[in-house]
Design a protein around this motif. Structure first.
Motif, PDB file in Angstrom:
ATOM      1  N   UNK A 127       0.819  -1.212   0.000  1.00 34.15           N
ATOM      2  CA  UNK A 127       0.000   0.000   0.000  1.00 34.15           C
ATOM      3  C   UNK A 127       0.854   1.264   0.000  1.00 34.15           C
ATOM      4  N   UNK A 128       2.080   1.141  -0.560  1.00 38.52           N
ATOM      5  CA  UNK A 128       2.956   2.297  -0.662  1.00 38.52           C
ATOM      6  C   UNK A 128       3.727   2.636   0.590  1.00 38.52           C
ATOM      7  N   UNK A 129       3.565   1.826   1.664  1.00 38.03           N
ATOM      8  CA  UNK A 129       4.248   2.111   2.917  1.00 38.03           C
ATOM      9  C   UNK A 129       5.691   1.639   2.854  1.00 38.03           C
ATOM     10  N   UNK A 130       6.543   2.219   3.701  1.00 33.61           N
ATOM     11  CA  UNK A 130       7.915   1.747   3.832  1.00 33.61           C
ATOM     12  C   UNK A 130       7.977   0.705   4.926  1.00 33.61           C
ATOM     13  N   UNK A 131       8.803  -0.329   4.719  1.00 33.88           N
ATOM     14  CA  UNK A 131       8.991  -1.357   5.743  1.00 33.88           C
ATOM     15  C   UNK A 131      10.105  -0.988   6.713  1.00 33.88           C
ATOM     16  N   UNK A 132      10.957  -0.063   6.334  1.00 34.78           N
ATOM     17  CA  UNK A 132      12.080   0.322   7.179  1.00 34.78           C
ATOM     18  C   UNK A 132      12.541   1.708   6.793  1.00 34.78           C
ATOM     19  N   UNK A 133      13.827   1.834   6.473  1.00 35.26           N
ATOM     20  CA  UNK A 133      14.356   3.113   6.032  1.00 35.26           C
ATOM     21  C   UNK A 133      13.897   3.415   4.603  1.00 35.26           C
ATOM     22  N   UNK A 134      14.075   4.639   4.187  1.00 30.20           N
ATOM     23  CA  UNK A 134      13.668   5.056   2.853  1.00 30.20           C
ATOM     24  C   UNK A 134      14.631   4.504   1.804  1.00 30.20           C
ATOM     25  N   UNK A 135      14.195   4.490   0.548  1.00 35.00           N
ATOM     26  CA  UNK A 135      15.000   3.864  -0.505  1.00 35.00           C
ATOM     27  C   UNK A 135      16.322   4.590  -0.710  1.00 35.00           C
ATOM     28  N   UNK A 136      16.363   5.909  -0.512  1.00 35.01           N
ATOM     29  CA  UNK A 136      17.641   6.598  -0.703  1.00 35.01           C
ATOM     30  C   UNK A 136      18.653   6.193   0.368  1.00 35.01           C
ATOM     31  N   UNK A 137      18.167   5.958   1.590  1.00 34.48           N
ATOM     32  CA  UNK A 137      19.066   5.507   2.654  1.00 34.48           C
ATOM     33  C   UNK A 137      19.562   4.093   2.359  1.00 34.48           C
ATOM     34  N   UNK A 138      18.638   3.197   1.998  1.00 37.69           N
ATOM     35  CA  UNK A 138      19.007   1.804   1.741  1.00 37.69           C
ATOM     36  C   UNK A 138      19.967   1.711   0.563  1.00 37.69           C
ATOM     37  N   UNK A 139      19.660   2.420  -0.515  1.00 32.94           N
ATOM     38  CA  UNK A 139      20.494   2.275  -1.712  1.00 32.94           C
ATOM     39  C   UNK A 139      21.831   2.999  -1.585  1.00 32.94           C
ATOM     40  N   UNK A 140      21.887   4.064  -0.816  1.00 30.98           N
ATOM     41  CA  UNK A 140      23.199   4.679  -0.588  1.00 30.98           C
ATOM     42  C   UNK A 140      24.058   3.774   0.294  1.00 30.98           C
ATOM     43  N   UNK A 141      23.446   3.106   1.280  1.00 31.17           N
ATOM     44  CA  UNK A 141      24.189   2.137   2.086  1.00 31.17           C
ATOM     45  C   UNK A 141      24.711   1.000   1.218  1.00 31.17           C
ATOM     46  N   UNK A 142      23.929   0.619   0.215  1.00 31.02           N
ATOM     47  CA  UNK A 142      24.399  -0.396  -0.734  1.00 31.02           C
ATOM     48  C   UNK A 142      25.701   0.032  -1.400  1.00 31.02           C
ATOM     49  N   UNK A 143      25.778   1.272  -1.844  1.00 29.74           N
ATOM     50  CA  UNK A 143      26.992   1.742  -2.510  1.00 29.74           C
ATOM     51  C   UNK A 143      28.192   1.715  -1.571  1.00 29.74           C
ATOM     52  N   UNK A 144      27.982   2.082  -0.315  1.00 28.82           N
ATOM     53  CA  UNK A 144      29.084   1.995   0.643  1.00 28.82           C
ATOM     54  C   UNK A 144      29.624   0.569   0.720  1.00 28.82           C
ATOM     55  N   UNK A 145      28.738  -0.406   0.551  1.00 29.93           N
ATOM     56  CA  UNK A 145      29.139  -1.800   0.696  1.00 29.93           C
ATOM     57  C   UNK A 145      29.459  -2.522  -0.589  1.00 29.93           C
ATOM     58  N   UNK A 146      29.344  -1.861  -1.738  1.00 30.87           N
ATOM     59  CA  UNK A 146      29.714  -2.500  -2.991  1.00 30.87           C
ATOM     60  C   UNK A 146      28.567  -3.107  -3.775  1.00 30.87           C
ATOM     61  N   UNK A 147      27.329  -2.893  -3.340  1.00 23.34           N
ATOM     62  CA  UNK A 147      26.169  -3.358  -4.100  1.00 23.34           C
ATOM     63  C   UNK A 147      25.705  -2.238  -5.013  1.00 23.34           C
ATOM     64  N   UNK A 148      25.591  -2.549  -6.309  1.00 22.70           N
ATOM     65  CA  UNK A 148      25.251  -1.522  -7.295  1.00 22.70           C
ATOM     66  C   UNK A 148      23.887  -1.745  -7.950  1.00 22.70           C
ATOM     67  N   UNK A 149      23.292  -2.924  -7.738  1.00 24.06           N
ATOM     68  CA  UNK A 149      21.975  -3.226  -8.294  1.00 24.06           C
ATOM     69  C   UNK A 149      21.140  -3.930  -7.237  1.00 24.06           C
ATOM     70  N   UNK A 150      19.883  -3.512  -7.090  1.00 23.30           N
ATOM     71  CA  UNK A 150      18.968  -4.176  -6.171  1.00 23.30           C
ATOM     72  C   UNK A 150      17.687  -4.550  -6.909  1.00 23.30           C
ATOM     73  N   UNK A 151      17.080  -5.637  -6.453  1.00 21.99           N
ATOM     74  CA  UNK A 151      15.741  -5.996  -6.923  1.00 21.99           C
ATOM     75  C   UNK A 151      14.811  -5.931  -5.720  1.00 21.99           C
ATOM     76  N   UNK A 152      13.843  -5.035  -5.795  1.00 20.83           N
ATOM     77  CA  UNK A 152      12.855  -4.833  -4.740  1.00 20.83           C
ATOM     78  C   UNK A 152      11.547  -5.494  -5.184  1.00 20.83           C
ATOM     79  N   UNK A 153      10.474  -5.187  -4.491  1.00 18.38           N
ATOM     80  CA  UNK A 153       9.176  -5.808  -4.750  1.00 18.38           C
ATOM     81  C   UNK A 153       8.113  -4.733  -4.929  1.00 18.38           C
TER      82      UNK A 153
END
Length: 478
Positions: free
Chosen positions: A67-93
């Motif tokens: 229903x458009x809700x977030x389950x945790x942090x926002x996508x910009x926070x999650x995806x920027x954390x990915x870059x810090x860790x070396x993940x460059x592509x994510x598949x969400x739902x």
């Protein structure tokens, strides 16, 4: 002139690790050369002492909620954390945007999510479509067009997970008659069904029994979400799949020996079935639930036992378990501890940032696996299974120039205070043998020596088409 050169590192290509210099132009790998063999570049990164891997592909994150809700942090926070860790592509739902099943439109839901993510994601991104509850004929009729539009993966649940329903306003469980109809249309139109597989009858029976007897503490979680449940559900789904030639299946968060054994058996019988492990589940047991802060390790279905952890790694070794996801929603500690019982514990975790370093350490130091297997488990297999290869998941001329330089000279002890995805970590105090020094996304250095250098979220939507190998069961490396 090249836009970027990476020189002096050991590079893990599809042919294996080699000392190579990497030339990048127009966002793609342009040249792989022997040391000193590159032409001039506008920028050069000295990778001496580092190991260069393809940017990681995480096939299981949760920045989108129902229903458009977030389950945790926002996508910009999650995806920027990915870059810090070396993940460059994510598949969400992509979840339903309405509780009215008759009104749901997958096409509208996808358009809404694509718009929301564009300009707000630091990583490139794709979506699985979550089909929940009573999947209507209207939705089934949409599936061919959705696949043709570049969204060929559909997630279903065989359980509601907890008695009250895990997600507000959304019935999760898809019944097996409906699942048969879904298998039929997805198989005919070259898609893949991804599965959260638990036996709902067993899970809900265990909930009733344990709640009625007052055994609601978190330490009972693995006795509710049992290895028997995984056995029964995996085998039932796989047996149904045998009736639909050409169907491909992907099982999220394989947690138990019973699940690994079922996948292995049915793969031998010709079912194109792939398995995913979650790093937290593959490196912890249900004993964690008895610790004072044990909820920080919890992911549904549940942590299991030592023999199950061993079985997951046996599956990684022989190719039964193909990918590692995080199930990362990156909640705050307040969100993570909103429940502490078997029927209300929050299942999302942090962990998108340290994932690659944790798996590098576990696979090479503790499991006697090599860099090639690390790349398979963290990038190339997910790219192959979900229609991203060879654009993603490999360092090869013509592929997107996504990479991470891991520095083995920079071991560290993980502290939540040093992470960028939340205020706790299930990896708190864990020592890792390397840490990302640089992350590159489509030829741009987006993280350098612990600093995010991307000036804005520039992730792109990835539309996907599945290769024939996916349906033959041979998309993974082994």
């Amino acid at each position: 002139m090249l836009d970027l050169a990476i020189v002096g590192s050991d590079v893990v290509t599809p042919e294996g690790p080699r000392r190579l210099d990497i030339g990048i132009a127009d966002g793609r790998f342009a040249l792989l050369a022997e040391p000193g063999g590159l032409p001039e570049a506008a920028r050069t990164v000295d990778g001496s002492g580092c190991v260069t891997l393809p940017g990681a592909v995480d096939p299981h994150v949760h920045a989108n909620g129902p229903l458009g809700e977030s389950l945790g942090q926002s996508r910009d926070v999650i995806t920027s954390a990915c870059l810090y860790g070396g993940t460059t592509t994510v598949i969400d739902f992509v979840w339903p945007s309405t509780t009215d099943v008759a009104r749901r439109s997958i096409t509208a839901d996808l358009a809404e999510r694509v718009e929301a993510w564009t300009g707000d994601s630091y990583t490139d991104f794709a979506f699985h479509v979550a089909l929940t509850g009573d999947v209507s004929e209207k939705i089934l009729r949409e599936i061919p067009d959705v696949i043709a539009d570049g969204f060929p993966s559909f997630k279903i649940f065989t359980t509601d997970i907890v008695p009250s329903g895990l997600l507000s306003g959304v019935e999760l469980k898809v019944r097996f008659g409906t699942l048969a109809d879904l298998f039929d249309v997805v198989a005919r139109h070259r898609g893949i069904v991804t599965v959260h597989a638990e036996d709902d009858d067993i899970v809900m029976h265990q909930y009733r029994k344990y709640i009625d007897s007052g055994r609601t503490a978190l330490r009972y979680m693995a006795e509710v979400h049992t290895t028997l449940s995984e056995d029964m559900s995996f085998r039932r789904v796989l047996r149904l799949a045998e009736h639909y030639p050409g169907l491909a299946l992907y099982f999220h968060h394989v947690t138990a020996r019973t699940g690994v054994d079922a996948l292995r058996e049915f793969r031998r019988r010709g079912v194109a079935a792939y398995g995913e492990a979650i790093d937290v589940i593959a490196m912890n047991t249900a004993a964690r639930y008895s610790e004072p802060d044990g909820v920080k390790y919890h992911i549904y279905p549940s942590l299991k036992y030592a023999e199950d952890v061993d079985a997951i790694w046996e599956g990684v070794r022989d190719g039964t378990v193909n990918c590692f996801g995080t199930d990362g929603a990156c909640p705050t500690w307040e969100q993570k501890t909103q429940g502490s019982r078997i029927d209300d514990a929050y299942g999302g975790v942090t962990g998108v940032e340290p994932k690659l370093a944790v798996l590098y350490t576990e696979m090479l130091a503790n499991r006697s696996l090599d860099l090639t297997r690390l790349v398979e488990a963290t990038s190339s297999n997910a790219a192959k299974i979900f229609g991203l290869w060879p654009r993603k998941g490999c360092i090869a001329v013509g592929s997107d120039a996504d990479l991470v330089l891991l520095d083995p000279r920079a071991p560290r002890v993980i502290r939540a205070t040093e992470m960028h995805e939340g205020d706790y970590s299930p990896w708190e105090g864990c020592r890792v043998d390397a840490w990302p020094a640089y992350t590159v996304l489509r030829g741009e250095v987006v993280m350098a020596r612990g600093e995010l250098t991307a000036d804005r979220p520039a992730g792109r939507l990835l539309r996907r088409t599945l290769d024939d190998a996916v349906f033959a069961g041979t998309a993974s490396a082994r």
